[in-house]
Design a protein around this motif. Structure first.
Motif, short mmCIF file in Angstrom:
data_model
loop_
_atom_site.label_atom_id
_atom_site.label_comp_id
_atom_site.label_asym_id
_atom_site.label_seq_id
_atom_site.Cartn_x
_atom_site.Cartn_y
_atom_site.Cartn_z
N LEU A 151 25.74 35.24 42.90
CA LEU A 151 26.13 36.41 43.70
C LEU A 151 26.98 35.97 44.87
CD1 LEU A 151 22.68 36.84 43.13
CD2 LEU A 151 23.48 39.13 43.66
N GLY A 152 27.95 36.82 45.20
CA GLY A 152 28.78 36.57 46.36
C GLY A 152 28.49 37.54 47.49
N ILE A 153 28.51 37.04 48.71
CA ILE A 153 28.35 37.89 49.88
C ILE A 153 29.64 37.83 50.70
CG2 ILE A 153 27.04 38.34 51.98
CD1 ILE A 153 24.67 36.95 50.77
N PRO A 154 30.49 38.85 50.63
CA PRO A 154 31.68 38.86 51.50
C PRO A 154 31.28 39.24 52.92
CG PRO A 154 31.60 40.87 50.19
CD PRO A 154 30.42 40.04 49.76
N VAL A 155 31.88 38.57 53.88
CA VAL A 155 31.59 38.86 55.29
C VAL A 155 32.87 39.36 55.96
CG1 VAL A 155 30.74 37.98 57.48
CG2 VAL A 155 29.78 37.11 55.32
N TYR A 156 32.80 40.55 56.56
CA TYR A 156 33.94 41.16 57.23
C TYR A 156 33.72 41.19 58.74
CZ TYR A 156 35.48 42.66 52.60
OH TYR A 156 35.91 42.68 51.29
N PHE A 190 35.81 35.10 43.94
CA PHE A 190 35.41 36.48 43.65
C PHE A 190 36.65 37.37 43.68
CE2 PHE A 190 31.71 34.32 45.25
CZ PHE A 190 30.70 34.75 44.41
N ASN A 191 37.32 37.45 42.55
CA ASN A 191 38.58 38.19 42.48
C ASN A 191 38.35 39.68 42.67
OD1 ASN A 191 37.33 37.54 39.79
ND2 ASN A 191 38.69 39.21 39.13
N GLY A 192 39.36 40.32 43.24
CA GLY A 192 39.32 41.77 43.42
C GLY A 192 38.74 42.23 44.72
N VAL A 193 38.16 41.32 45.51
CA VAL A 193 37.51 41.71 46.76
C VAL A 193 38.56 42.08 47.80
CG1 VAL A 193 36.12 40.85 48.70
CG2 VAL A 193 35.43 40.36 46.35
N ASN A 194 38.28 43.11 48.58
CA ASN A 194 39.18 43.58 49.64
C ASN A 194 39.41 42.46 50.66
OD1 ASN A 194 40.54 44.94 51.63
ND2 ASN A 194 39.15 46.70 51.65
N GLY A 245 38.44 43.24 38.29
CA GLY A 245 37.10 43.32 38.85
C GLY A 245 36.45 41.95 38.91
N PRO A 246 35.44 41.76 39.72
CA PRO A 246 34.80 40.46 39.87
C PRO A 246 34.05 40.06 38.60
CG PRO A 246 33.53 42.13 41.03
CD PRO A 246 34.80 42.80 40.55
N ASN A 247 34.09 38.77 38.28
CA ASN A 247 33.34 38.29 37.13
C ASN A 247 31.96 37.77 37.54
OD1 ASN A 247 34.19 36.06 38.52
ND2 ASN A 247 35.20 35.06 36.79
#
Length: 559
Positions: free
Chosen positions: A98-103, A147-151, A263-265
């Protein structure tokens, strides 16, 4: 061949343990108690795993966000049980990155998440070999590559960590029930508790109704364990005196969409903009994403829980923000579902603040209903440990004569024995099974994913009738022999039991509608149904999936 349901008429002596509820907790308790040599009855008014278990996020996880509430013991328990499930049910439970994007605008800054990640890994290590890799931290560019596709707007970086996924948690319930039955437990689905039998304030048994025949019967037991999940209070209303509500359920909604371009894989664990609550975007059954969940108070009809337009729109908007290429709208939602978490009744707390720890509540000690214990709360991940604690308590407090201690810690579920690595097991089995049973590699691969080492049980049925090798529907990987196996060996009584909880067919795009007529016809032949009963089963299934799962504007005609 006509399959008969077990009868309770021959049981004159009281059971040691009566378990009410066949969800993840009830089935786990029944298995644990039976394997200790106790006499056990488990009754479930619907089907095993048909309640909260079926409407979950389908994750086996340590509960990363519980660290925010300082519930370190719960996280360590969850991580320990995650390890056991990866070992004991490798056919059903797989590691999940799992990926956790941080903004920049997140409520939880990157340093805060990093502290949580480190602590998560430390607690996992305290349980022994972690079974999954530790976390990794990425800068903005590194995270976007992973994580492709992430903003990318305002993204400062992110993390990758591992938990686990259970595609069909309902099958954990079924396999627990099978294991319990092998140790002489009586397990009955579609059997409703209509009364608690009492002598003054001492419960001595229950009155049950077979929902197929309408027949009622009294059965007795030394202790009643109420593991009915969200329905715990409904069961307690059958006893006297009336007690205060124990469950303060919260509702979780999910949506299923097709995978989209770019979308993310890998799965994402994202902080929602609207309320700061984390939610998941999870690759699902190769072709889909499972997105959820919400967390809101619920006090309406427990048998009519459906997603609202607002909840579905919330998940659409939050997904579109973190994955701009998704461009989701209501038309792209294939189906949705909602369930109730059986959390403790903690007035004044926000849903996300209510503990996810389980409680073993003895009504004799606290509220004057002797011999009744209720299970409050609990998670799919920790069901085995909850069951061990509940049976330990029952043995000690009610002086039950267990012939052995708990055996479930290191004992595989029925499909998890005989191998350590599911992929290695497949390589070993594929060519042999294809040649022996004259089926495709795709069929064998699918059956191993569903049944583990028990997959040959299904294929052996095709020797009885080669037609059962045929697909259950043209667009499905399931074969007809799975229906026969579900009826003969896995307690299935309806098309919903099979399509929703034995094969997972209902969790794909067509929600099982293309398979239901064949399924009902096969069940009918096994159970001796006439044409009217087969037609009723088909209609019951159609009404169920169209009511609970399908967005209104996508409902097909049933004519």
């Amino acid at each position: 061949m006509q399959i008969q349901r077990p009868s309770l008429s021959g049981y004159q002596k009281p059971f040691d343990v009566i378990v009410i509820g066949g969800g993840i907790n009830g089935s786990g308790i029944a298995r644990d108690a039976a394997e200790r040599g106790l006499s056990v009855l488990m009754v479930e008014k619907n089907d095993f795993g048909a309640g909260t278990t079926a409407y979950s996020s389908r994750l086996i996880h340590g509960g990363l966000r519980y660290l925010e509430h300082l519930e370190f013991d719960l996280v360590q328990e969850s991580l320990s049980e995650r390890k056991r499930l990866l070992q004991n049910a490798p056919h059903l439970v797989r590691p999940l990155p799992l990926g956790i994007p941080v903004y920049k605008e997140n409520k939880r800054p990157r340093w805060f998440v990093e502290c949580g990640m480190i602590l998560y890994d430390v607690l996992a290590r305290l349980s022994g070999k972690a079974m999954v890799p530790f976390h990794r931290m990425y800068g903005k560019s590194g995270f976007l590559k992973k994580f492709n596709g992430v903003n990318p707007q305002n993204l400062v970086g992110g993390f990758m960590y591992f938990d686990a996924q259970v595609t069909l948690p309902e099958r954990i319930c079924v396999e627990n029930a099978i294991a319990a039955q092998k140790h002489d437990a009586v397990v009955l689905n579609h059997t409703k508790v209509v009364d608690v039998i009492q002598e003054n304030r001492r419960a001595t048994g229950i009155r049950v109704e077979d929902l197929e025949t309408g027949k009622r019967q009294d059965v007795h037991g030394k202790v009643i364990i109420n593991a009915a999940g969200p329905w715990v209070d409904e069961v307690l209303k059958l006893a006297k005196p009336v007690v205060s509500d124990k469950i303060g359920g919260t509702k979780g909604t999910h949506i299923i969409v097709r995978k989209f371009d770019d979308g993310p894989n890998r799965a994402l664990y994202v902080e929602a903009r609207k309320d700061g609550r984390p939610f998941f975007i999870i690759p699902w059954q190769k072709d889909y994403y499972l997105i959820g969940t919400t967390d809101t108070r619920y006090d309406a009809d427990l048998d009519k829980v459906v997603p609202t337009d607002e909840e579905i729109q919330y998940l659409i908007e939050e997904t579109n923000h973190v994955l701009p290429g998704a461009k989701l709208d209501r038309e792209k939602v294939l189906f949705s579902y909602a369930g109730i978490r059986p959390l403790p009744n903690e007035e004044g707390k926000k849903p996300g603040e209510i503990t996810r720890k389980h409680i073993i509540f003895d009504h004799g000690r606290n509220e004057g209903i002797e011999n009744v214990v209720s299970i409050i709360g609990g998670k799919i991940t920790t069901f085995r440990n909850l069951a061990e604690e509940a049976v330990d308590y029952a043995v000690k407090q009610f002086d039950l004569n267990a012939r052995r201690g708990c055996t479930t810690r290191n004992t595989p579920l029925p499909g998890g024995d005989g191998y350590d690595n599911i992929n290695g097991y497949k390589q070993q089995e594929l060519a042999r099974a294809v040649a022996k049973y004259d089926v495709s590699t795709k069929v064998v691969d699918h059956l191993i994913d569903t049944y583990g080492s028990q997959y040959t049980r299904v294929l052996e049925l095709t020797r009885e009738n080669p037609d059962w090798k045929k697909p259950l529907a043209p667009d499905q990987p399931d074969i007809q022999a799975q229906v026969i196996d579900a009826v003969r060996n896995e307690f299935a009584r309806t098309s919903a039991d099979i399509l929703m909880r034995r094969t997972g067919t209902a969790l794909r795009e067509n929600v099982g509608l293309t398979a239901v007529e064949t399924t009902a016809t096969l069940i009918g032949a096994e159970l001796g149904w006439d044409d009217a009963r087969i037609r009723k089963d088909i209609e019951d299934y159609q009404n169920l999936v169209l009511t609970l799962n399908r967005p209104r504007e996508k409902q097909p005609s049933l004519s």
